[in-house]
Design a protein around this motif. Structure first.
Motif, PDB file in Angstrom:
ATOM      1  N   LEU A 125       1.574   9.314  -6.093  1.00 15.08           N
ATOM      2  CA  LEU A 125       2.077  10.659  -5.851  1.00 15.08           C
ATOM      3  C   LEU A 125       3.041  11.071  -6.963  1.00 15.08           C
ATOM      4  CD1 LEU A 125       2.122  13.076  -3.925  1.00 15.08           C
ATOM      5  CD2 LEU A 125       4.005  11.974  -2.727  1.00 15.08           C
ATOM      6  N   VAL A 126       3.917  10.133  -7.341  1.00 12.15           N
ATOM      7  CA  VAL A 126       4.865  10.415  -8.430  1.00 12.15           C
ATOM      8  C   VAL A 126       4.097  10.661  -9.730  1.00 12.15           C
ATOM      9  CG1 VAL A 126       6.705   9.418  -9.863  1.00 12.15           C
ATOM     10  CG2 VAL A 126       6.804   9.212  -7.379  1.00 12.15           C
ATOM     11  N   GLU A 127       3.073   9.879 -10.018  1.00  9.28           N
ATOM     12  CA  GLU A 127       2.279  10.056 -11.233  1.00  9.28           C
ATOM     13  C   GLU A 127       1.580  11.411 -11.244  1.00  9.28           C
ATOM     14  OE1 GLU A 127      -0.315   6.655 -11.225  1.00  9.28           O
ATOM     15  OE2 GLU A 127       1.152   5.387 -12.238  1.00  9.28           O
ATOM     16  N   LYS A 128       1.061  11.855 -10.096  1.00 10.24           N
ATOM     17  CA  LYS A 128       0.414  13.167 -10.018  1.00 10.24           C
ATOM     18  C   LYS A 128       1.404  14.286 -10.293  1.00 10.24           C
ATOM     19  CE  LYS A 128      -3.296  11.964  -6.860  1.00 10.24           C
ATOM     20  NZ  LYS A 128      -3.859  12.130  -5.516  1.00 10.24           N
ATOM     21  N   ASP A 152       2.128  14.339 -13.941  1.00  9.97           N
ATOM     22  CA  ASP A 152       0.997  14.949 -14.650  1.00  9.97           C
ATOM     23  C   ASP A 152       1.007  16.465 -14.480  1.00  9.97           C
ATOM     24  OD1 ASP A 152       0.094  12.525 -15.577  1.00  9.97           O
ATOM     25  OD2 ASP A 152      -1.442  12.263 -14.025  1.00  9.97           O
ATOM     26  N   ALA A 153       1.398  16.933 -13.302  1.00 13.14           N
ATOM     27  CA  ALA A 153       1.432  18.366 -13.046  1.00 13.14           C
ATOM     28  C   ALA A 153       2.473  19.056 -13.919  1.00 13.14           C
ATOM     29  CB  ALA A 153       1.709  18.636 -11.562  1.00 13.14           C
ATOM     30  N   LEU A 154       3.534  18.338 -14.274  1.00 16.92           N
ATOM     31  CA  LEU A 154       4.572  18.924 -15.139  1.00 16.92           C
ATOM     32  C   LEU A 154       4.064  19.082 -16.570  1.00 16.92           C
ATOM     33  CD1 LEU A 154       7.744  17.027 -13.916  1.00 16.92           C
ATOM     34  CD2 LEU A 154       7.138  19.388 -13.457  1.00 16.92           C
ATOM     35  N   GLY A 155       3.139  18.271 -16.965  1.00 18.07           N
ATOM     36  CA  GLY A 155       2.528  18.365 -18.289  1.00 18.07           C
ATOM     37  C   GLY A 155       3.417  17.878 -19.412  1.00 18.07           C
ATOM     38  N   ASP A 156       4.453  17.184 -19.132  1.00 21.08           N
ATOM     39  CA  ASP A 156       5.356  16.685 -20.184  1.00 21.08           C
ATOM     40  C   ASP A 156       4.895  15.294 -20.593  1.00 21.08           C
ATOM     41  OD1 ASP A 156       7.414  16.100 -21.873  1.00 21.08           O
ATOM     42  OD2 ASP A 156       8.987  16.244 -20.358  1.00 21.08           O
ATOM     43  N   GLU A 157       4.485  15.152 -21.858  1.00 23.74           N
ATOM     44  CA  GLU A 157       4.015  13.870 -22.397  1.00 23.74           C
ATOM     45  C   GLU A 157       5.148  12.836 -22.481  1.00 23.74           C
ATOM     46  OE1 GLU A 157       0.923  12.778 -23.143  1.00 23.74           O
ATOM     47  OE2 GLU A 157       0.212  14.659 -22.306  1.00 23.74           O
ATOM     48  N   GLY A 158       6.349  13.245 -22.629  1.00 28.21           N
ATOM     49  CA  GLY A 158       7.496  12.346 -22.723  1.00 28.21           C
ATOM     50  C   GLY A 158       7.753  11.619 -21.416  1.00 28.21           C
ATOM     51  N   LEU A 159       7.474  12.251 -20.287  1.00 29.96           N
ATOM     52  CA  LEU A 159       7.674  11.625 -18.976  1.00 29.96           C
ATOM     53  C   LEU A 159       6.598  10.586 -18.689  1.00 29.96           C
ATOM     54  CD1 LEU A 159       8.637  14.681 -16.790  1.00 29.96           C
ATOM     55  CD2 LEU A 159      10.139  12.874 -17.591  1.00 29.96           C
ATOM     56  N   ARG A 160       5.419  10.726 -19.285  1.00 33.28           N
ATOM     57  CA  ARG A 160       4.344   9.794 -19.030  1.00 33.28           C
ATOM     58  C   ARG A 160       4.558   8.454 -19.698  1.00 33.28           C
ATOM     59  NH1 ARG A 160      -1.287  12.817 -19.759  1.00 33.28           N
ATOM     60  NH2 ARG A 160      -1.616  13.218 -17.573  1.00 33.28           N
ATOM     61  N   ALA A 161       5.205   8.405 -20.776  1.00 39.19           N
ATOM     62  CA  ALA A 161       5.376   7.184 -21.536  1.00 39.19           C
ATOM     63  C   ALA A 161       6.350   6.318 -20.863  1.00 39.19           C
ATOM     64  CB  ALA A 161       5.896   7.491 -22.927  1.00 39.19           C
ATOM     65  N   GLY A 214       0.819  -1.211   0.000  1.00 33.51           N
ATOM     66  CA  GLY A 214       0.000   0.000   0.000  1.00 33.51           C
ATOM     67  C   GLY A 214       0.849   1.256   0.000  1.00 33.51           C
ATOM     68  N   ALA A 215       1.953   1.244   0.780  1.00 30.40           N
ATOM     69  CA  ALA A 215       2.849   2.400   0.821  1.00 30.40           C
ATOM     70  C   ALA A 215       3.489   2.621  -0.550  1.00 30.40           C
ATOM     71  CB  ALA A 215       3.923   2.204   1.886  1.00 30.40           C
ATOM     72  N   LEU A 216       3.892   1.542  -1.196  1.00 33.12           N
ATOM     73  CA  LEU A 216       4.479   1.639  -2.532  1.00 33.12           C
ATOM     74  C   LEU A 216       3.451   2.182  -3.524  1.00 33.12           C
ATOM     75  CD1 LEU A 216       6.904   1.093  -4.392  1.00 33.12           C
ATOM     76  CD2 LEU A 216       6.001  -1.214  -4.710  1.00 33.12           C
ATOM     77  N   ARG A 217       2.225   1.714  -3.426  1.00 30.91           N
ATOM     78  CA  ARG A 217       1.162   2.154  -4.332  1.00 30.91           C
ATOM     79  C   ARG A 217       0.866   3.652  -4.135  1.00 30.91           C
ATOM     80  NH1 ARG A 217      -3.050  -0.335  -7.269  1.00 30.91           N
ATOM     81  NH2 ARG A 217      -4.984   0.857  -7.228  1.00 30.91           N
ATOM     82  N   ARG A 218       0.801   4.102  -2.879  1.00 30.87           N
ATOM     83  CA  ARG A 218       0.560   5.524  -2.614  1.00 30.87           C
ATOM     84  C   ARG A 218       1.710   6.377  -3.139  1.00 30.87           C
ATOM     85  NH1 ARG A 218      -1.510   2.971   1.800  1.00 30.87           N
ATOM     86  NH2 ARG A 218       0.359   3.225   3.069  1.00 30.87           N
ATOM     87  N   ALA A 219       2.937   5.890  -2.965  1.00 37.59           N
ATOM     88  CA  ALA A 219       4.097   6.648  -3.443  1.00 37.59           C
ATOM     89  C   ALA A 219       4.092   6.764  -4.966  1.00 37.59           C
ATOM     90  CB  ALA A 219       5.386   5.984  -2.959  1.00 37.59           C
ATOM     91  N   ILE A 220       3.752   5.699  -5.677  1.00 40.09           N
ATOM     92  CA  ILE A 220       3.760   5.750  -7.140  1.00 40.09           C
ATOM     93  C   ILE A 220       2.642   6.655  -7.654  1.00 40.09           C
ATOM     94  CG2 ILE A 220       2.322   3.771  -7.736  1.00 40.09           C
ATOM     95  CD1 ILE A 220       5.600   4.655  -9.397  1.00 40.09           C
TER      96      ILE A 220
END
Length: 172
Positions: free
Chosen positions: A157-160, A163-172, A149-155
């Motif tokens: 947070l990283v995904e959010k 997303d806040a950076l708005g860079d499509e290259g980082l999402r892939a 659960g801690a790992l899932r919450r951390a990932i």
């Protein structure tokens, strides 16, 4: 020297009757004594047989407790539910009680070594299961629990933040 030989013809009728009465009473006493001794032995064998029947029932109960322990363990491993930890611990406690019952029934001490080996095995199994349950619980029983659960919450947070950076290259 004159040797007097007693024969049945030389004994008076009164003495013959007394002698026969004494023989009859002695014979009756011997028969009653034999009956009482054999009755005591039969009773002893019956009690021993009843105790052996109780031992057989206790061994059956021990097998049932072992099967319940395995079922609880498998259910815990498959379903990852803490309720099965309690069920398994309960079955372990039942097995310990059956071993206590067996020890009480073993009056001759023939099963002492086997009971001790079973207790040792039960203690080892209990410790191993507790260790397994603690590790799986620490890992997390569900995807929101424990380290998982801690790992899932951390990932998330990283995904959010990505997303806040708005860079499509980082999402892939």
């Amino acid at each position: 020297m004159v040797v007097i030989m007693l024969t049945i013809g030389n004994i008076t009728v009164r003495n013959r009757i007394v002698f026969l009465a004494i023989c009859a009473v002695a014979s009756l006493f011997l028969i009653v004594a034999a009956f009482m001794v054999s009755g005591a032995k039969v009773n002893e064998v019956r009690l021993k047989g009843a105790r052996y029947d109780d031992i057989i029932l206790a061994v059956r109960d021990l097998r049932i407790a072992a099967l319940e322990m395995r079922r609880g363990e498998k259910d815990f491993l498959l379903r990852q539910d803490a309720a099965y930890v309690a069920a398994t611990r309960s079955a372990i406690g039942n097995a310990g009680q059956v071993l206590d019952r067996l020890a009480g029934l073993d009056q001759e001490g023939d099963l002492k070594g086997r009971i001790a080996a079973l207790r040792q095995g039960l203690t080892g199994y209990s410790a191993a299961f507790d260790h397994l349950a603690a590790n799986i619980t620490a890992k997390g029983l569900g995807i929101e629990d424990g380290a998982q659960g801690a790992l899932r919450r951390a990932i998330h947070l990283v995904e959010k933040r990505i997303d806040a950076l708005g860079d499509e290259g980082l999402r892939a």
